[in-house]
Design an enzyme around this catalytic site. Structure first.
Site, PDB file in Angstrom:
ATOM      1  N   ASP A  94     -13.311  -6.603 -10.058  1.00 39.52           N
ATOM      2  CA  ASP A  94     -12.421  -6.978  -8.947  1.00 39.52           C
ATOM      3  C   ASP A  94     -11.523  -8.088  -9.455  1.00 39.52           C
ATOM      4  O   ASP A  94     -11.924  -8.865 -10.317  1.00 39.52           O
ATOM      5  CB  ASP A  94     -13.215  -7.521  -7.744  1.00 39.52           C
ATOM      6  CG  ASP A  94     -13.585  -8.977  -7.952  1.00 39.52           C
ATOM      7  OD1 ASP A  94     -14.498  -9.237  -8.757  1.00 39.52           O
ATOM      8  OD2 ASP A  94     -12.935  -9.859  -7.369  1.00 39.52           O
ATOM      9  N   CYS A 146       4.385   6.253 -15.025  1.00 40.88           N
ATOM     10  CA  CYS A 146       3.594   6.144 -13.788  1.00 40.88           C
ATOM     11  C   CYS A 146       4.137   7.114 -12.749  1.00 40.88           C
ATOM     12  O   CYS A 146       5.353   7.292 -12.624  1.00 40.88           O
ATOM     13  CB  CYS A 146       3.679   4.710 -13.267  1.00 40.88           C
ATOM     14  SG  CYS A 146       2.813   4.442 -11.701  1.00 40.88           S
ATOM     15  N   CYS A 166       7.545   4.186  -8.635  1.00 39.57           N
ATOM     16  CA  CYS A 166       8.090   4.584  -9.945  1.00 39.57           C
ATOM     17  C   CYS A 166       8.859   5.902  -9.868  1.00 39.57           C
ATOM     18  O   CYS A 166       9.787   6.126 -10.636  1.00 39.57           O
ATOM     19  CB  CYS A 166       6.973   4.693 -10.971  1.00 39.57           C
ATOM     20  SG  CYS A 166       6.331   3.075 -11.418  1.00 39.57           S
ATOM     21  N   CYS A 193       3.500   6.853  -9.393  1.00 39.09           N
ATOM     22  CA  CYS A 193       3.365   6.316  -8.035  1.00 39.09           C
ATOM     23  C   CYS A 193       4.693   6.455  -7.283  1.00 39.09           C
ATOM     24  O   CYS A 193       5.738   6.691  -7.883  1.00 39.09           O
ATOM     25  CB  CYS A 193       2.895   4.859  -8.059  1.00 39.09           C
ATOM     26  SG  CYS A 193       4.184   3.614  -8.253  1.00 39.09           S
ATOM     27  N   HIS A 213       2.630  -0.723  -6.965  1.00 38.48           N
ATOM     28  CA  HIS A 213       2.636  -0.151  -8.317  1.00 38.48           C
ATOM     29  C   HIS A 213       1.539  -0.759  -9.197  1.00 38.48           C
ATOM     30  O   HIS A 213       0.830  -0.034  -9.904  1.00 38.48           O
ATOM     31  CB  HIS A 213       4.003  -0.351  -8.994  1.00 38.48           C
ATOM     32  CG  HIS A 213       3.913  -0.191 -10.473  1.00 38.48           C
ATOM     33  ND1 HIS A 213       3.836   1.053 -11.084  1.00 38.48           N
ATOM     34  CD2 HIS A 213       3.790  -1.099 -11.477  1.00 38.48           C
ATOM     35  CE1 HIS A 213       3.700   0.880 -12.390  1.00 38.48           C
ATOM     36  NE2 HIS A 213       3.664  -0.401 -12.654  1.00 38.48           N
ATOM     37  N   ASP A 237     -17.840 -10.935  -1.050  1.00 37.23           N
ATOM     38  CA  ASP A 237     -18.199 -12.053  -1.921  1.00 37.23           C
ATOM     39  C   ASP A 237     -18.760 -13.160  -1.035  1.00 37.23           C
ATOM     40  O   ASP A 237     -18.489 -13.228   0.160  1.00 37.23           O
ATOM     41  CB  ASP A 237     -16.980 -12.523  -2.722  1.00 37.23           C
ATOM     42  CG  ASP A 237     -17.398 -13.312  -3.950  1.00 37.23           C
ATOM     43  OD1 ASP A 237     -18.622 -13.464  -4.180  1.00 37.23           O
ATOM     44  OD2 ASP A 237     -16.516 -13.789  -4.694  1.00 37.23           O
TER      45      ASP A 237
END
Ligand SMILES: [Zn+2]
Length: 376
Positions: free
Chosen positions: A269, A307, A312, A309, A338, A88
């Site tokens: 983003d 989830c 989790c 991940c 997460h 950016d």
């Protein structure tokens, strides 16, 4: 550079080719303003499927400074990130009282918050910084006004954004569209226009007409309502060529992403997932939860049963609640991991659904479940 694969209504999937890999669109980029995504390592990002992050060129030029980045061989090597890197420009810092001093058509003046030094930065300076950073996708320097500014001020910021977009493009073209390390660098233009239909339309037409590699919709998600944002996007979309990637800057809530993908946005983003993690707020398919609240003290259920991940699959809500009260740093890492993972998996599902022509249904079902968000 960009190829559309499937479409369903306004939504589409595609591939954006960059010097550091191909990215399947639509995609979400975690923010790495200071050359790190807060709390998550590059290896963790890669393993969960992140293929691009966005840093901030102007902030990185202040600290650590370009000298050491160049010595390291560019930002990728310096931060050990081997996938795509967007940069950016510094336009967003114009909203920050600690950075912004004043602006005219030739340059913006920033106060360096680290040293207090006043620095003049031209559009060409910013592109040079982005070249030396070595990003794969550079953003033009735009003038981001406060969303509730007077119309005349927004009109002036939009005019200046267009003027600077041309100057950024000219400078970038003069360097063969390559960064300092000899790699092809894509350049995206940014639209402005506040919440005014005519200015939004004019800005989309102008930026689209300048032959950028992609078009970003800027100046949103800075205090306007969800409906106002939706209108601003809708006004601009018909004036942005289908064949260009479209990037909605600063948007990261699951609902906003789903609604924007439906309108044809390819790229997002936001600090939203990591910022929420810092405020104890966990995304789940059944709505967000505040894990630090007392009701989770005895809850031995998994964080988000939907989830898969690491966090989790491993930790109970009661354990994470305990960490929240113990001020342990690992706690922030777990929640950030997460929340980012949640969005990355959602983007995968979105692409999959568009490919099968089932995105409309997916979006509806997701939002219905997610709207359960408990304000606790
Ligand atoms: Zn998870």
């Amino acid at each position: 550079m960009f190829k559309i694969q499937n479409t369903e209504g306004g939504a589409r999937t595609g591939v954006l080719r960059t010097s550091h890999g191909n990215i399947k669109t639509p995609f979400f980029m975690p923010v790495a303003t200071k050359l790190t995504t807060k709390q998550i390592t590059p290896m963790e990002l890669h393993d969960m499927g992140v293929r691009s992050i966005i840093s901030n060129a102007y902030v990185s030029s202040l600290r650590p400074g370009l000298e050491v980045i160049k010595k390291a061989g560019g930002a990728h090597k310096f931060m050990q990130w081997n996938n795509c890197l967007f940069s950016d420009s510094g336009g967003f810092q114009m909203l920050s009282e600690s950075f912004f001093k004043d602006i005219d058509d030739t340059r913006v003046r920033f106060a360096d918050p680290f040293s207090g030094r006043i620095q003049s930065v031209s559009p060409e300076d910013v592109i040079q910084i982005e070249r030396e950073l070595g990003s794969d996708v550079a953003m033009c320097l735009d003038h981001v006004p406060h969303v509730r500014s007077e119309r005349c001020d927004i009109e002036d910021a939009t005019r200046r954004t267009h003027l600077w977009a041309e100057r950024c493009k000219t400078y970038h073209d003069a360097h063969d569209k390559k960064n300092f390390y000899g790699n092809r660098q894509l350049l995206f233009g940014i639209t402005q226009g506040g919440l005014h239909k005519d200015l939004r339309e004019k800005s989309a037409k102008c930026i689209d007409g300048l032959d950028f590699d992609g078009v970003a919709i800027g100046g949103l998600c800075i205090g306007e309502t969800r409906e106002e944002m939706k209108h601003a996007i809708k006004w601009q979309m018909p004036h942005i060529s289908d064949e260009k990637p479209r990037y909605l800057m600063g948007v990261g809530s699951p609902e906003d992403i789903l609604n924007s993908v439906e309108m044809g946005i390819d790229c997002f983003d936001s600090i939203y997932p990591t910022q929420n993690a810092r405020h104890n707020n966990v995304f789940t398919r059944n709505g967000n939860i505040r894990i630090d609240k007392g009701r989770f003290k005895q809850d031995l259920g998994l964080l988000d049963p939907a989830c898969d991940c690491y966090v989790c699959k491993t930790f109970t809500r009661a354990y994470l609640h305990h960490l929240s009260r113990s001020f342990e740093k690992t706690y922030q890492r777990y929640l950030s991991y997460h929340n980012v993972y949640f969005l990355i998996k959602m983007m995968e599902e979105i692409r999959d659904a568009i490919g099968k022509g089932e995105f409309g249904e997916y979006r509806k079902t997701f939002i219905e479940l997610y709207k359960n968000t408990k304000k606790i």
